[in-house]
Design a protein around this motif. Structure first.
Motif, PDB file in Angstrom:
ATOM      1  N   THR A 116       0.836  -1.191   0.000  1.00 51.33           N
ATOM      2  CA  THR A 116       0.000   0.000   0.000  1.00 51.33           C
ATOM      3  C   THR A 116       0.875   1.247   0.000  1.00 51.33           C
ATOM      4  OG1 THR A 116      -0.102  -0.004   2.421  1.00 51.33           O
ATOM      5  CG2 THR A 116      -1.869  -1.152   1.236  1.00 51.33           C
ATOM      6  N   THR A 118       1.564   4.636   1.889  1.00 57.46           N
ATOM      7  CA  THR A 118       1.304   5.346   3.137  1.00 57.46           C
ATOM      8  C   THR A 118       1.864   6.755   2.998  1.00 57.46           C
ATOM      9  OG1 THR A 118       3.292   4.319   4.108  1.00 57.46           O
ATOM     10  CG2 THR A 118       1.167   3.267   4.551  1.00 57.46           C
ATOM     11  N   ASP A 119       2.675   7.195   3.934  1.00 58.02           N
ATOM     12  CA  ASP A 119       3.232   8.552   3.866  1.00 58.02           C
ATOM     13  C   ASP A 119       4.389   8.661   4.843  1.00 58.02           C
ATOM     14  OD1 ASP A 119       2.008   9.131   6.513  1.00 58.02           O
ATOM     15  OD2 ASP A 119       0.144   9.155   5.360  1.00 58.02           O
ATOM     16  N   THR A 122       4.249   8.228   8.873  1.00 53.71           N
ATOM     17  CA  THR A 122       4.320   6.926   9.549  1.00 53.71           C
ATOM     18  C   THR A 122       5.737   6.529   9.936  1.00 53.71           C
ATOM     19  OG1 THR A 122       4.504   5.727   7.441  1.00 53.71           O
ATOM     20  CG2 THR A 122       2.278   6.145   8.273  1.00 53.71           C
ATOM     21  N   ASP A 184       8.887   1.354   3.902  1.00 52.16           N
ATOM     22  CA  ASP A 184       8.998   1.318   5.350  1.00 52.16           C
ATOM     23  C   ASP A 184       9.064  -0.144   5.764  1.00 52.16           C
ATOM     24  OD1 ASP A 184       8.755   1.522   8.096  1.00 52.16           O
ATOM     25  OD2 ASP A 184       6.670   2.221   8.051  1.00 52.16           O
ATOM     26  N   THR A 187       6.273  -1.768   8.017  1.00 56.27           N
ATOM     27  CA  THR A 187       4.927  -2.013   7.503  1.00 56.27           C
ATOM     28  C   THR A 187       4.900  -2.602   6.104  1.00 56.27           C
ATOM     29  OG1 THR A 187       4.771   0.241   6.610  1.00 56.27           O
ATOM     30  CG2 THR A 187       4.033  -0.103   8.883  1.00 56.27           C
ATOM     31  N   SER A 189       5.222  -1.060   3.391  1.00 62.47           N
ATOM     32  CA  SER A 189       4.442  -0.137   2.578  1.00 62.47           C
ATOM     33  C   SER A 189       5.367   0.911   1.979  1.00 62.47           C
ATOM     34  CB  SER A 189       3.359   0.543   3.426  1.00 62.47           C
ATOM     35  OG  SER A 189       3.957   1.353   4.443  1.00 62.47           O
ATOM     36  N   CYS A 191       6.366   4.448   1.663  1.00 64.36           N
ATOM     37  CA  CYS A 191       6.144   5.687   2.408  1.00 64.36           C
ATOM     38  C   CYS A 191       6.634   6.912   1.645  1.00 64.36           C
ATOM     39  CB  CYS A 191       6.805   5.625   3.780  1.00 64.36           C
ATOM     40  SG  CYS A 191       8.617   5.468   3.743  1.00 64.36           S
ATOM     41  N   SER A 224       7.044  12.420   0.252  1.00 59.04           N
ATOM     42  CA  SER A 224       6.024  11.583   0.862  1.00 59.04           C
ATOM     43  C   SER A 224       5.109  10.972  -0.197  1.00 59.04           C
ATOM     44  CB  SER A 224       5.182  12.406   1.848  1.00 59.04           C
ATOM     45  OG  SER A 224       4.137  11.617   2.394  1.00 59.04           O
ATOM     46  N   GLU A 226       2.163  10.270   0.111  1.00 59.12           N
ATOM     47  CA  GLU A 226       0.783  10.762   0.227  1.00 59.12           C
ATOM     48  C   GLU A 226       0.386  11.598  -0.980  1.00 59.12           C
ATOM     49  OE1 GLU A 226       0.497  14.482   3.044  1.00 59.12           O
ATOM     50  OE2 GLU A 226       2.118  13.186   3.737  1.00 59.12           O
ATOM     51  N   ARG A 229      -0.678   9.239  -3.636  1.00 51.43           N
ATOM     52  CA  ARG A 229      -2.017   8.721  -3.276  1.00 51.43           C
ATOM     53  C   ARG A 229      -3.109   9.748  -3.572  1.00 51.43           C
ATOM     54  NH1 ARG A 229      -1.167   7.594   2.102  1.00 51.43           N
ATOM     55  NH2 ARG A 229      -2.193   9.529   2.714  1.00 51.43           N
TER      56      ARG A 229
END
Length: 233
Positions: A116, A118-119, A122, A184, A187, A189, A191, A224, A226, A229
């Protein structure tokens, strides 16, 4: 239709984390029977890829994504191999202020992803990350490479009055790694995305073998995820 890539487990001394080398693609531009390598990219949906805007520029003319030469962490990548599976991509969204570009596979699927976005909220200074990309691409070597590193700092960087969240990674990045994902480890994910090494604004700079000496320090920047996303939404 391009092949489908999935992550495989990567054994470490302490735990098992995912290996994503086979989902990180190289970007190139073809024409007149020849091609040039540009930078890294990675899938963010079944049809879409993310990269840094400065990697592709404003044009998607003859732009292609090339499959990596690795299917798992134990594979040897052949440095003499000059051919590759590839597919055409086009720009569908761009944010020059944040240096983010979204690409779409033309006439097929880009990948099947198992992570996924994330950003950088996290992670914190000291967080362990994995960075994938093509560090020797400017010398014609298309070898996807994994670097283990840590977050050194979290910073806000302005561009025309717009501040963006970045992390400073404690590892030196080369031009071919721009547009590559930052995972990361805690996780598994994404980031952040590599944007490049910090270079101060100086007058009368110079380059040596295509390298700006002011970028030769053991840190790099990543923006990031994000913002990637948000563009997908």
């Amino acid at each position: 239709m391009p092949p489908v890539w999935q992550y495989l487990p990567l054994a470490t001394g302490r735990r098992r984390v995912a290996f994503y080398g086979q989902v990180v693609l190289a970007l190139g531009r073809v024409g007149a029977g020849r091609g040039s390598l540009l930078g890294s990219c990675f899938p963010i949906s079944s049809r879409h890829l993310a990269t840094a805007m400065h990697v592709v520029g404003p044009s998607d003319r003859n732009l292609v994504a090339l499959a990596p030469m690795v299917s798992g962490p134990n594979d040897y990548q052949d440095t003499t191999q000059t051919t590759s599976d590839f597919f055409n991509v086009k720009i569908v969204a761009a944010n020059p202020l944040r240096d983010v570009c979204i690409l779409e596979a033309v006439g097929g699927s880009a990948a099947l992803i198992n992570y996924t976005l994330t950003d950088t909220d996290t992670v914190s200074a000291g967080s362990e990350v994995q960075v994938y990309g093509y560090p020797h691409m400017d010398f014609g070597r298309r070898i996807v490479t994994l670097q283990n590193a840590h977050i050194g700092a979290k910073v806000l960087i302005p561009n025309n009055g717009v501040k963006s969240k970045h992390v400073v990674i404690n590892a030196h990045m080369r031009p071919g790694q721009s547009g590559g994902p930052v995972f990361d480890v805690a996780t598994n994910s994404v980031c952040a995305m590599v944007t490049g090494s910090y270079a101060p604004d100086t007058v009368g700079g110079m380059t040596i073998s295509g390298v700006d000496p002011t970028t030769l320090h053991q840190t790099s920047h990543a923006i990031s995820a994000e913002y990637i996303r948000e563009m997908m939404q």
